[in-house]
Enzyme design. Structure first.
Site, PDB file in Angstrom:
ATOM      1  N   ASN A 106       0.833  -1.203   0.000  1.00 30.73           N
ATOM      2  CA  ASN A 106       0.000   0.000   0.000  1.00 30.73           C
ATOM      3  C   ASN A 106       0.866   1.250   0.000  1.00 30.73           C
ATOM      4  OD1 ASN A 106      -1.992  -1.858   0.187  1.00 30.73           O
ATOM      5  ND2 ASN A 106      -2.431  -1.510   2.355  1.00 30.73           N
ATOM      6  N   ASP A 108      -0.561   4.228   0.974  1.00 34.05           N
ATOM      7  CA  ASP A 108      -1.402   5.205   1.659  1.00 34.05           C
ATOM      8  C   ASP A 108      -0.845   5.726   2.978  1.00 34.05           C
ATOM      9  OD1 ASP A 108      -1.903   3.063   3.472  1.00 34.05           O
ATOM     10  OD2 ASP A 108      -3.718   2.468   2.398  1.00 34.05           O
ATOM     11  N   HIS A 123       5.966  -0.654  -2.739  1.00 37.28           N
ATOM     12  CA  HIS A 123       5.422   0.066  -3.903  1.00 37.28           C
ATOM     13  C   HIS A 123       5.551   1.578  -3.758  1.00 37.28           C
ATOM     14  CE1 HIS A 123       2.767  -3.580  -5.292  1.00 37.28           C
ATOM     15  NE2 HIS A 123       4.040  -3.732  -5.545  1.00 37.28           N
ATOM     16  N   CYS A 131      10.939  13.881  -9.243  1.00 33.70           N
ATOM     17  CA  CYS A 131      11.123  14.427 -10.583  1.00 33.70           C
ATOM     18  C   CYS A 131      11.442  13.299 -11.565  1.00 33.70           C
ATOM     19  CB  CYS A 131      12.264  15.441 -10.555  1.00 33.70           C
ATOM     20  SG  CYS A 131      12.639  16.080 -12.201  1.00 33.70           S
ATOM     21  N   CYS A 134      15.461  14.489 -12.711  1.00 33.87           N
ATOM     22  CA  CYS A 134      16.618  14.519 -11.800  1.00 33.87           C
ATOM     23  C   CYS A 134      16.391  13.726 -10.515  1.00 33.87           C
ATOM     24  CB  CYS A 134      17.001  15.964 -11.468  1.00 33.87           C
ATOM     25  SG  CYS A 134      15.866  16.779 -10.322  1.00 33.87           S
ATOM     26  N   THR A 192      -4.549  -9.097   0.684  1.00 32.35           N
ATOM     27  CA  THR A 192      -3.973  -8.986  -0.658  1.00 32.35           C
ATOM     28  C   THR A 192      -4.521 -10.114  -1.528  1.00 32.35           C
ATOM     29  OG1 THR A 192      -1.955  -8.908  -2.001  1.00 32.35           O
ATOM     30  CG2 THR A 192      -1.833 -10.202   0.027  1.00 32.35           C
ATOM     31  N   ASN A 217      -8.247 -12.633   5.039  1.00 28.10           N
ATOM     32  CA  ASN A 217      -8.827 -12.049   3.829  1.00 28.10           C
ATOM     33  C   ASN A 217     -10.341 -12.278   3.869  1.00 28.10           C
ATOM     34  OD1 ASN A 217      -9.542 -11.523   0.934  1.00 28.10           O
ATOM     35  ND2 ASN A 217      -7.322 -11.486   0.680  1.00 28.10           N
TER      36      ASN A 217
HETATM   37  P1  OAD Z   1      -6.282  -6.068  -4.522  1.00 29.44           P
HETATM   38  O1  OAD Z   1      -7.314  -5.007  -4.759  1.00 29.44           O
HETATM   39  O2  OAD Z   1      -5.810  -6.881  -5.672  1.00 29.44           O
HETATM   40  O3  OAD Z   1      -6.827  -7.104  -3.460  1.00 29.44           O
HETATM   41  C1  OAD Z   1      -7.424  -6.704  -2.260  1.00 29.44           C
HETATM   42  C2  OAD Z   1      -7.659  -7.960  -1.436  1.00 29.44           C
HETATM   43  O4  OAD Z   1      -8.138  -7.549  -0.167  1.00 29.44           O
HETATM   44  C3  OAD Z   1      -8.682  -8.935  -2.024  1.00 29.44           C
HETATM   45  O5  OAD Z   1      -8.153 -10.249  -1.929  1.00 29.44           O
HETATM   46  C4  OAD Z   1      -9.899  -8.761  -1.129  1.00 29.44           C
HETATM   47  O6  OAD Z   1     -10.622  -9.979  -0.961  1.00 29.44           O
HETATM   48  C5  OAD Z   1      -9.261  -8.356   0.188  1.00 29.44           C
HETATM   49  N1  OAD Z   1     -10.083  -7.520   1.051  1.00 29.44           N
HETATM   50  C6  OAD Z   1     -10.916  -6.522   0.699  1.00 29.44           C
HETATM   51  N2  OAD Z   1     -11.459  -5.952   1.795  1.00 29.44           N
HETATM   52  C7  OAD Z   1     -10.937  -6.596   2.863  1.00 29.44           C
HETATM   53  C8  OAD Z   1     -11.092  -6.473   4.271  1.00 29.44           C
HETATM   54  N3  OAD Z   1     -11.880  -5.562   4.794  1.00 29.44           N
HETATM   55  N4  OAD Z   1     -10.394  -7.302   5.071  1.00 29.44           N
HETATM   56  C9  OAD Z   1      -9.578  -8.264   4.534  1.00 29.44           C
HETATM   57  N5  OAD Z   1      -9.386  -8.423   3.216  1.00 29.44           N
HETATM   58  C10 OAD Z   1     -10.060  -7.602   2.392  1.00 29.44           C
HETATM   59  O7  OAD Z   1      -5.080  -5.354  -3.757  1.00 29.44           O
HETATM   60  P2  OAD Z   1      -3.546  -5.815  -3.597  1.00 29.44           P
HETATM   61  O8  OAD Z   1      -3.456  -7.285  -3.413  1.00 29.44           O
HETATM   62  O9  OAD Z   1      -2.973  -4.921  -2.586  1.00 29.44           O
HETATM   63  O10 OAD Z   1       0.159  -2.288  -7.288  1.00 29.44           O
HETATM   64  O11 OAD Z   1      -2.981  -5.450  -5.010  1.00 29.44           O
HETATM   65  C11 OAD Z   1      -1.624  -5.599  -5.215  1.00 29.44           C
HETATM   66  C12 OAD Z   1      -1.093  -4.498  -6.084  1.00 29.44           C
HETATM   67  O12 OAD Z   1      -1.839  -4.435  -7.295  1.00 29.44           O
HETATM   68  C13 OAD Z   1      -1.241  -3.088  -5.521  1.00 29.44           C
HETATM   69  O13 OAD Z   1      -0.233  -2.724  -4.634  1.00 29.44           O
HETATM   70  C14 OAD Z   1      -1.176  -2.253  -6.742  1.00 29.44           C
HETATM   71  C15 OAD Z   1      -2.176  -3.058  -7.526  1.00 29.44           C
HETATM   72  O14 OAD Z   1      -2.303  -2.788  -8.834  1.00 29.44           O
HETATM   73  C16 OAD Z   1       0.646  -1.207  -7.926  1.00 29.44           C
HETATM   74  O15 OAD Z   1       0.027  -0.171  -8.024  1.00 29.44           O
HETATM   75  C17 OAD Z   1       2.023  -1.401  -8.470  1.00 29.44           C
END
Ligand code: OAD
Length: 244
Positions: A106, A108, A123, A131, A134, A192, A217
């Site tokens: 994340n 954030d 990430h 920039c 530079c 994730t 999850n």
């Molecule tokens: P995703 O949006 O792919 O997945 C979010 C996961 O969180 C899913 O498996 C949901 O089931 C789960 N989820 C949602 N709400 C939840 C909750 N309240 N409690 C527990 N689980 C919950 O997000 P990421 O796996 O973080 O990369 O995605 C990986 C990367 O893909 C990100 O960092 C970003 C994205 O594109 C870049 O921007 C390079």
């Protein structure tokens, strides 16, 4: 959670309390209950576009105005969100544990805001921009509110200091993540989808190195097969319950 006797929760809680070193891997799901949209699934859209379509070097080259509009929207949204009980439970887990690392995908900043210290942001972070020419870094809060932001040093285009699809991850963060995976007895994977590399392979790597793996999850993921136990439920409820 209203079911403290759930066997999956009990098993996960025991694995965590027995561990002297824990590495956590978080994704967008841990921030969902703070109101930050996830990337995949419902809510992962901005003006009808998938976030993943805009978070690319190609999108920025083609249309920097649109990509900056997307990131300004995200920055605005983040200014109004707070860590939730899931973030705070992970900060508490760090205080209780001798060896603790938190690897997050994340951008954030909510883990640090909740009090986590040993945070590895693989990430990058939205809190900073850099920039394109530079490399000068600047707090995103200092960017002008409209127009394409340019570098105060060399006047070239600024971009968010985050990793986009197709880009390499920062080497210092990857080295720290590798070390955290090597040293942990338990890996806790939270919110994730487990489909974006290299983070998608971290749990398997930890497991191969002898660590136990706990997953939290809303739903099963490809990582569930690697986990010793998967606890299904919202991180903001499950994580505090795991700490007891
Ligand atoms: P995703 O949006 O792919 O997945 C979010 C996961 O969180 C899913 O498996 C949901 O089931 C789960 N989820 C949602 N709400 C939840 C909750 N309240 N409690 C527990 N689980 C919950 O997000 P990421 O796996 O973080 O990369 O995605 C990986 C990367 O893909 C990100 O960092 C970003 C994205 O594109 C870049 O921007 C390079």
């Amino acid at each position: 959670m209203s079911e403290p006797q759930r066997p999956d929760l009990r098993q996960a809680a025991t694995i965590l309390s027995d561990a002297s070193s824990i590495t956590v891997l978080t994704g967008a799901g841990v921030s969902a209950e703070s109101g930050v949209p996830t990337f995949r699934g419902a809510g992962g859209l901005w003006r009808g576009r998938r976030a993943a379509e805009l978070a690319t070097p190609g999108a920025f080259e083609r249309d920097p105005e649109e990509v900056w509009a997307f990131y300004r929207w995200r920055l605005e949204l983040l200014a109004g969100v707070e860590p939730n009980p899931g973030h705070r439970a992970l900060a508490e887990l760090e205080r209780r544990c001798d060896g603790f690392w938190l690897i997050t995908q994340n951008v954030d900043g909510l883990h640090r805001k909740a009090g986590s210290v040993n945070v590895i942001e693989i990430h990058g972070t939205l809190a900073e921009s850099r920039c394109t020419a530079c490399g000068f870094r600047q707090p995103s809060a200092e960017l002008p509110e409209a127009g394409l932001p340019t570098c105060p040093r060399c006047a070239e285009l600024m971009r968010p200091a985050v990793v986009w699809f197709g880009e390499a991850l920062p080497e210092h963060a990857m080295a720290a993540a590798r070390e955290a995976i090597r040293r942990c007895e338990v890996m806790l994977v939270v919110g994730t989808s487990g489909v974006v590399e290299p983070a998608a392979s971290f749990a398997l790597r930890a497991r191969t190195g002898g660590a136990r793996v706990v997953e939290v999850n809303l739903e099963p993921t490809p990582l569930s097969r690697v986990a010793d136990v998967s606890v299904l439920g919202p991180a903001g409820e499950v994580l505090p319950a795991l700490l007891g």
